[in-house]
Design an enzyme around this catalytic site. Structure first.
Site, PDB file in Angstrom:
ATOM      1  N   SER A 294      24.411   3.155  13.852  1.00 39.83           N
ATOM      2  CA  SER A 294      24.250   1.765  14.272  1.00 39.83           C
ATOM      3  C   SER A 294      25.571   1.196  14.756  1.00 39.83           C
ATOM      4  O   SER A 294      26.646   1.692  14.437  1.00 39.83           O
ATOM      5  CB  SER A 294      23.735   0.921  13.100  1.00 39.83           C
ATOM      6  OG  SER A 294      22.376   1.205  12.879  1.00 39.83           O
TER       7      SER A 294
ATOM      8  N   HIS B 291      18.714  12.244  13.531  1.00 39.88           N
ATOM      9  CA  HIS B 291      19.172  11.419  12.411  1.00 39.88           C
ATOM     10  C   HIS B 291      17.908  10.819  11.787  1.00 39.88           C
ATOM     11  O   HIS B 291      17.051  10.288  12.506  1.00 39.88           O
ATOM     12  CB  HIS B 291      20.103  10.306  12.922  1.00 39.88           C
ATOM     13  CG  HIS B 291      20.329   9.220  11.911  1.00 39.88           C
ATOM     14  ND1 HIS B 291      20.796   9.495  10.641  1.00 39.88           N
ATOM     15  CD2 HIS B 291      20.124   7.872  11.955  1.00 39.88           C
ATOM     16  CE1 HIS B 291      20.879   8.359   9.959  1.00 39.88           C
ATOM     17  NE2 HIS B 291      20.480   7.364  10.731  1.00 39.88           N
TER      18      HIS B 291
ATOM     19  N   CYS C 171      26.297   5.788  10.863  1.00 44.47           N
ATOM     20  CA  CYS C 171      25.773   7.133  10.542  1.00 44.47           C
ATOM     21  C   CYS C 171      26.232   8.205  11.509  1.00 44.47           C
ATOM     22  O   CYS C 171      25.898   9.370  11.337  1.00 44.47           O
ATOM     23  CB  CYS C 171      24.250   7.125  10.562  1.00 44.47           C
ATOM     24  SG  CYS C 171      23.524   5.978   9.423  1.00 44.47           S
TER      25      CYS C 171
ATOM     26  N   SER D 120      16.766  -2.384  15.115  1.00 45.04           N
ATOM     27  CA  SER D 120      17.539  -1.142  14.920  1.00 45.04           C
ATOM     28  C   SER D 120      16.704   0.076  15.325  1.00 45.04           C
ATOM     29  O   SER D 120      17.240   1.034  15.894  1.00 45.04           O
ATOM     30  CB  SER D 120      18.029  -1.019  13.468  1.00 45.04           C
ATOM     31  OG  SER D 120      16.976  -0.702  12.584  1.00 45.04           O
TER      32      SER D 120
ATOM     33  N   LYS E 189       8.810   9.469  15.518  1.00 49.21           N
ATOM     34  CA  LYS E 189       8.631   8.638  16.720  1.00 49.21           C
ATOM     35  C   LYS E 189       9.535   9.128  17.845  1.00 49.21           C
ATOM     36  O   LYS E 189       9.140   9.152  19.008  1.00 49.21           O
ATOM     37  CB  LYS E 189       8.967   7.167  16.426  1.00 49.21           C
ATOM     38  CG  LYS E 189       7.889   6.451  15.668  1.00 49.21           C
ATOM     39  CD  LYS E 189       8.248   4.976  15.587  1.00 49.21           C
ATOM     40  CE  LYS E 189       7.209   4.209  14.836  1.00 49.21           C
ATOM     41  NZ  LYS E 189       7.480   2.781  14.780  1.00 49.21           N
TER      42      LYS E 189
ATOM     43  N   ASN F  63      17.658   7.973   3.101  1.00 47.90           N
ATOM     44  CA  ASN F  63      18.762   7.950   4.061  1.00 47.90           C
ATOM     45  C   ASN F  63      20.073   8.278   3.349  1.00 47.90           C
ATOM     46  O   ASN F  63      20.354   7.736   2.282  1.00 47.90           O
ATOM     47  CB  ASN F  63      18.860   6.561   4.714  1.00 47.90           C
ATOM     48  CG  ASN F  63      19.656   6.586   6.012  1.00 47.90           C
ATOM     49  OD1 ASN F  63      20.224   7.608   6.390  1.00 47.90           O
ATOM     50  ND2 ASN F  63      19.686   5.463   6.706  1.00 47.90           N
TER      51      ASN F  63
ATOM     52  N   ASP G 117       0.860  -1.174   0.000  1.00 48.66           N
ATOM     53  CA  ASP G 117       0.000   0.000   0.000  1.00 48.66           C
ATOM     54  C   ASP G 117       0.905   1.235   0.000  1.00 48.66           C
ATOM     55  O   ASP G 117       1.788   1.343   0.868  1.00 48.66           O
ATOM     56  CB  ASP G 117      -0.859  -0.038   1.282  1.00 48.66           C
ATOM     57  CG  ASP G 117      -1.824   1.137   1.374  1.00 48.66           C
ATOM     58  OD1 ASP G 117      -1.581   2.167   0.702  1.00 48.66           O
ATOM     59  OD2 ASP G 117      -2.795   1.021   2.139  1.00 48.66           O
TER      60      ASP G 117
ATOM     61  N   THR H  41      14.056   2.632   2.459  1.00 49.27           N
ATOM     62  CA  THR H  41      14.849   3.541   3.300  1.00 49.27           C
ATOM     63  C   THR H  41      16.251   3.753   2.715  1.00 49.27           C
ATOM     64  O   THR H  41      17.167   4.130   3.430  1.00 49.27           O
ATOM     65  CB  THR H  41      14.937   3.032   4.757  1.00 49.27           C
ATOM     66  OG1 THR H  41      15.686   1.814   4.798  1.00 49.27           O
ATOM     67  CG2 THR H  41      13.573   2.770   5.348  1.00 49.27           C
TER      68      THR H  41
ATOM     69  N   GLU I 253      30.372   5.621   5.620  1.00 50.28           N
ATOM     70  CA  GLU I 253      30.421   4.170   5.793  1.00 50.28           C
ATOM     71  C   GLU I 253      30.279   3.509   4.423  1.00 50.28           C
ATOM     72  O   GLU I 253      29.972   2.326   4.334  1.00 50.28           O
ATOM     73  CB  GLU I 253      29.341   3.702   6.763  1.00 50.28           C
ATOM     74  CG  GLU I 253      27.939   4.128   6.401  1.00 50.28           C
ATOM     75  CD  GLU I 253      26.915   3.569   7.351  1.00 50.28           C
ATOM     76  OE1 GLU I 253      26.770   2.343   7.382  1.00 50.28           O
ATOM     77  OE2 GLU I 253      26.265   4.360   8.049  1.00 50.28           O
TER      78      GLU I 253
END
Ligand code: HMG
Length: 389
Positions: free
Chosen positions: A308, A233, A111, A201, A242, A275, A29, A152, A79
């Site tokens: 990460s 970030h 990151c 993550s 969030k 990202n 969707d 992402t 990275e």
């Protein structure tokens, strides 16, 4: 002595894929990508662009005669290294025709290292106030076609100059940092796409945010009310949302509403690029400065950096008088608006064409309008060209 970001600019490719079209192709969707992930468009990086060319394009925009004359150091955060030995900053000396009397190095911790580069730059300027430091944060995010991480992806480079009496953001001495040995995302040698424990993550990202912000408050005694805006970030913009919601859950509703409004300005460009790992937080700073209409000199901006593996840092900076001058024409917004859309099959073809590791290859860069292009590999040596367009 005030030390901080004096100039900042962004570069990415000239093409994107539409996230609703990608969702249809993946039998999802569209609202999952548009709302659930929070992404509208994704930068599609052609094989003729890599972290070196993207960095050169971004750096060219922030290096005027004064910066060139006083350049003392280049910190290259990435990275997406193109060599196991040589720093991606070294080719910039030739491509940008820089004075070679400069210290360069590449930094790695997922990151997070755009922030490490800025903090190291601050230390360098404290010792050498006459210098300018160039900090680059450049990456290409790859998870693989038709994987959960695919929506992402993205890529690009942010270039920042750091000096005394900066014109944009003075960096405060208030950072709270946390590092733990965690396997949420990693890319072993020989793999061109990342391995990721996706759900885990996102949990670690939010846990580190809670940890660093609580630590920051304990160290500095500040409350949410002290911040005009909070930056995150943004691996995908819904995760920053969030994070914001987590921080403002118990806040005064007026403070929460103000920070939520600024967040919308700050996530706009991330939602159009995807990202870019080390540079994502700093693209969000550009997005805030180009799109917010209520910021004033003296305002405190809070920044949450996450990489990460894992490392988190929360710190702040103070907007400087005249900060808006560099953003009135919205240079990044204009560049993003002028990109061309590619279809999903075209994006897939470009994704598969990315060059990783051959000793010899020739790339045709005729269709790439960028000033700096990667034209192939000869005798294991990557070939770069600076073209004046
Ligand atoms: P997924 O499992 O396919 O997605 O992948 P999902 O099922 O969790 O759905 C995503 C959201 O869309 C959910 O919202 C759904 O409810 C919603 P949430 O529950 O999370 O609020 N949704 C919808 N919303 C509206 N309408 C609909 C609809 N359908 C579903 N119809 C995942 C998601 C993020 C796991 C995946 O994309 C991934 O693995 N991405 C890569 C990892 C990543 O970005 N992690 C971020 C934290 S780690 C980090 O930031 C570091 C990093 O940048 C690397 C570095 O440091 O170097 C990644």
């Amino acid at each position: 002595m005030k030390i901080g970001i004096d100039r900042i600019a962004f570069a990415t490719s000239n093409q994107f894929v539409d996230m609703a079209e990608l969702a249809h192709a993946r039998h999802e969707d569209p609202n999952k990508y548009l709302i659930g992930i929070g992404q509208k468009k994704m930068a599609v990086i052609p094989p003729t662009q890599d972290i070196v060319t993207l960095a050169a394009s971004a750096a060219k925009k922030v290096l005027g005669p004064e910066e060139r004359d006083h350049l003392g150091m280049i910190m290259f955060a990435t990275e997406s290294a193109v060599d196991n030995s040589k720093s991606a900053a070294a080719p910039l000396i030739r491509l940008l025709d820089l004075d070679p009397h400069v210290r360069v190095a590449e930094l790695k911790q997922a990151c997070y290292t755009g922030t490490a580069g800025l903090q190291l730059a601050k230390g360098q300027i404290a010792l050498h106030p006459e210098q300018v430091v160039l900090v680059i944060a450049a990456d290409i995010a790859r998870y693989g076609l038709d994987t959960p991480g695919e929506p992402t992806q993205g890529g690009g480079a942010v270039a920042m100059t750091v000096r005394v009496n900066p014109r944009i953001l003075a960096l405060e001495d208030d950072a709270a940092v946390v590092t733990k040995d965690i396997m949420d995302f990693w890319r072993p040698f020989g793999c061109d796409a990342a391995f990721v424990d996706g759900k885990y993550s996102t949990e670690v990202y939010l846990d580190f945010l809670a940890d660093t912000f609580a630590h920051y408050q304990k160290m500095n005694g500040r409350t949410l009310d002290d911040f005009a805006a909070l930056l995150f970030h943004l691996p995908f913009t819904k995760l920053g949302l969030k994070g914001l919601r987590q921080l403002i859950a118990d806040a005064d509703p007026k403070v929460g509403a103000r920070l939520a409004q600024q967040f919308e300005a700050a996530r706009e460009y991330g939602s159009q690029v995807g990202n870019l790992y080390t540079g994502s937080l700093y693209l969000s700073l550009i997005s805030l400065l180009e799109n917010s209409t209520t910021l004033r000199a003296g305002d405190r901006i809070g920044l949450y950096s996450y990489g990460s593996g894992a490392e988190g840092e929360f710190y702040s900076g103070i907007l400087q008088p005249g900060f808006a001058a560099q953003f009135t024409t919205k240079p990044t917004g204009q560049a993003l608006a002028s990109r061309k859309q590619v279809s999903v099959p075209e994006y897939e073809k470009l994704y598969d064409a990315a060059v990783h590791g051959p000793a010899e290859c020739v790339l045709n860069a005729d269709d790439d309008p960028a000033d700096f292009v990667f034209t192939g590999v000869h005798n294991h040596i990557r070939q770069y060209e600076h073209r004046e367009n």
